[in-house]
Design a protein around this motif. Structure first.
Motif, short mmCIF file in Angstrom:
data_model
loop_
_atom_site.label_atom_id
_atom_site.label_comp_id
_atom_site.label_asym_id
_atom_site.label_seq_id
_atom_site.Cartn_x
_atom_site.Cartn_y
_atom_site.Cartn_z
N ASN A 155 0.24 13.95 -61.99
CA ASN A 155 0.51 12.40 -63.45
C ASN A 155 0.50 10.88 -62.79
O ASN A 155 0.55 10.40 -63.43
N ALA A 156 0.67 10.71 -61.76
CA ALA A 156 1.22 9.45 -60.71
C ALA A 156 0.50 8.49 -60.38
O ALA A 156 0.62 8.08 -59.32
N ASP A 157 -0.98 8.36 -60.90
CA ASP A 157 -2.09 7.98 -60.39
C ASP A 157 -1.65 6.70 -60.58
O ASP A 157 -2.51 5.70 -59.90
N ALA A 158 -1.47 5.67 -61.65
CA ALA A 158 -1.03 5.19 -61.97
C ALA A 158 0.05 3.93 -60.83
O ALA A 158 0.04 3.04 -60.44
N LEU A 159 0.66 4.74 -60.50
CA LEU A 159 2.12 4.25 -59.24
C LEU A 159 1.50 4.25 -58.41
O LEU A 159 1.61 3.41 -57.76
N ARG A 160 0.38 5.07 -58.44
CA ARG A 160 -0.66 5.03 -56.49
C ARG A 160 -1.04 4.24 -56.98
O ARG A 160 -1.12 3.28 -55.54
N GLU A 161 -1.73 3.64 -57.70
CA GLU A 161 -2.06 2.46 -57.95
C GLU A 161 -1.50 1.21 -57.05
O GLU A 161 -1.48 0.25 -56.56
N ALA A 162 -0.37 0.91 -57.91
CA ALA A 162 0.63 0.25 -57.36
C ALA A 162 0.84 0.05 -55.90
O ALA A 162 1.70 -0.96 -55.66
N ALA A 163 0.91 1.22 -55.55
CA ALA A 163 1.71 0.88 -54.27
C ALA A 163 0.66 0.58 -52.95
O ALA A 163 1.53 0.22 -52.59
N ARG A 164 -0.35 1.22 -54.20
CA ARG A 164 -1.92 0.73 -52.80
C ARG A 164 -1.51 -1.21 -52.88
O ARG A 164 -2.16 -1.47 -51.81
N TYR A 165 -1.29 -1.71 -54.41
CA TYR A 165 -1.36 -3.35 -54.12
C TYR A 165 0.01 -3.92 -53.37
O TYR A 165 0.06 -4.40 -52.37
N VAL A 166 0.98 -3.14 -53.41
CA VAL A 166 2.05 -3.65 -53.09
C VAL A 166 2.53 -3.81 -51.13
O VAL A 166 1.51 -2.89 -50.43
N PRO A 167 1.81 -4.81 -50.40
CA PRO A 167 2.18 -5.17 -49.18
C PRO A 167 3.40 -4.09 -48.26
O PRO A 167 3.75 -4.13 -48.99
N LEU A 168 2.15 -3.87 -47.32
CA LEU A 168 3.37 -3.18 -46.83
C LEU A 168 5.09 -3.55 -46.03
O LEU A 168 5.98 -2.75 -46.44
N ASP A 169 5.20 -4.85 -46.31
CA ASP A 169 6.42 -5.83 -45.29
C ASP A 169 7.47 -6.26 -46.48
O ASP A 169 8.14 -6.96 -45.84
N ARG A 170 6.89 -5.10 -47.88
CA ARG A 170 7.32 -5.71 -49.27
C ARG A 170 7.98 -4.70 -48.89
O ARG A 170 8.66 -4.04 -50.85
N ASP A 172 8.63 12.68 -46.69
CA ASP A 172 8.05 13.83 -46.98
C ASP A 172 7.02 12.39 -48.02
O ASP A 172 6.45 12.19 -48.55
N VAL A 173 7.97 11.58 -48.34
CA VAL A 173 7.97 9.99 -49.29
C VAL A 173 6.81 9.15 -48.18
O VAL A 173 6.04 8.80 -48.46
N ALA A 174 7.29 9.39 -47.29
CA ALA A 174 6.87 8.12 -45.70
C ALA A 174 5.55 8.69 -45.75
O ALA A 174 4.93 8.31 -45.39
N GLU A 175 5.71 10.40 -45.57
CA GLU A 175 4.39 10.52 -44.97
C GLU A 175 3.44 11.07 -46.32
O GLU A 175 1.90 10.60 -46.04
N TYR A 176 3.53 10.72 -47.32
CA TYR A 176 3.23 10.74 -48.08
C TYR A 176 1.81 9.19 -48.67
O TYR A 176 0.78 9.25 -48.32
N LEU A 177 3.16 8.10 -48.52
CA LEU A 177 2.80 6.62 -48.49
C LEU A 177 1.36 6.02 -47.67
O LEU A 177 1.10 5.28 -47.42
N ALA A 178 2.32 6.52 -46.43
CA ALA A 178 1.36 6.44 -44.80
C ALA A 178 0.02 6.72 -45.00
O ALA A 178 -0.67 5.55 -45.09
#
Length: 259
Positions: A184-199, A226-232
């Motif tokens: 149920n974390a769709d909004a959070l995934r949107e934020a993760a896409r927004y945040v640049p990788l260097d931050r 597992d968090v890293a694999e998902y976010l990558a």
């Protein structure tokens, strides 16, 4: 590959239940390429015990602070500053505001939050910020206390893109936990896409919030993999590149050399 768990509570792990000790937990993490972690304190007595327990591990960094939900026992500002000045301590916190669980001591939470930032500025060490149902006041205090000067991270980020933007404008980093893998974390995934990788940083917040596929288990530093694999995948980068970027960010924010 080199991954770092940027926020965990090693002193809250149930070693008896797991049948392993701290050495076993860290060895398990290393087998999954998690080579360092930041052990975060939530009380000053707890910090002193945590300090002793990780003294032999050069790959475990420490923070020193009082969680906003742990303010029933008063602390002295002078003691906080003295403990936080230790060379093993790389950050203040975790500190911040939590209006979800506690609203009867909001002025005290705000005072403590300000004090942690002030000590961070005095020692030139970043702050680790917790916020829940307190977005407006959290951002206001960060700005009013010039938290840009010491820098910091909003850990276990669950806010929106606008909050992320304001934090990035302050020079802050943003850390994502296993929550980003929840259904149920769709909004959070949107934020993760927004945040640049260097931050961006990654964390477990163990023993809480175990990521998929470990939901229902006690979280461990090893699971930051597992968090890293998902976010990558979410960021559309190779895992190796993601690991390199987030480890570099950890070094930059906390001013450390990784073992």
């Amino acid at each position: 590959m080199y991954l770092v768990d940027s926020h965990c509570h090693l002193d809250a792990l149930d070693f008896d239940k797991q049948g392993v000790d701290l050495n076993g937990v860290l060895a398990e993490a290393k087998r999954r390429d998690v080579h360092a972690c930041l052990a975060v304190s939530t009380t000053l007595p707890g910090f002193q015990a945590l300090y002793d327990s990780v003294a032999a591990y050069s790959n475990v960094f420490l923070s020193c602070g009082v969680h906003p939900l742990n303010l029933d026992e008063p602390y002295r500002l002078e003691q906080l500053q003295a403990l936080a000045a230790a060379s093993r301590v790389v950050a203040l916190g975790e500190t911040g505001l939590d209006y979800y669980y506690q609203q009867d001591n909001i002025p005290l939470q705000q005072l403590s939050f300000r004090q942690h930032i002030q000590v961070g500025n005095a020692l030139n060490k970043p702050v680790i910020v917790h916020t829940r149902d307190a977005r407006k006041d959290t951002l206001a205090i960060l700005k009013e206390e010039n938290a840009r000067d010491c820098g910091g991270v909003l850990h276990c980020f669950t806010e929106d893109c606008d909050t992320a933007r304001q934090l990035l404008d302050l020079g802050f980093y943003i850390s994502f936990s296993g929550i980003v893998t929840f259904r149920n974390a769709d909004a959070l995934r949107e934020a993760a896409r927004y945040v640049p990788l260097d931050r961006m940083l990654i964390e477990t917040d163990s023993p809480y919030l175990a990521p998929v596929p470990h939901r229902g288990k006690e979280n461990r530093p090893a699971y930051v993999r597992d968090v890293a694999e998902y976010l990558a995948v979410l960021k559309r980068v190779e895992l190796e590149a993601f690991a390199q970027a987030t480890s570099h960010n950890f070094r930059q924010l906390f001013k450390v050399e990784l073992p």
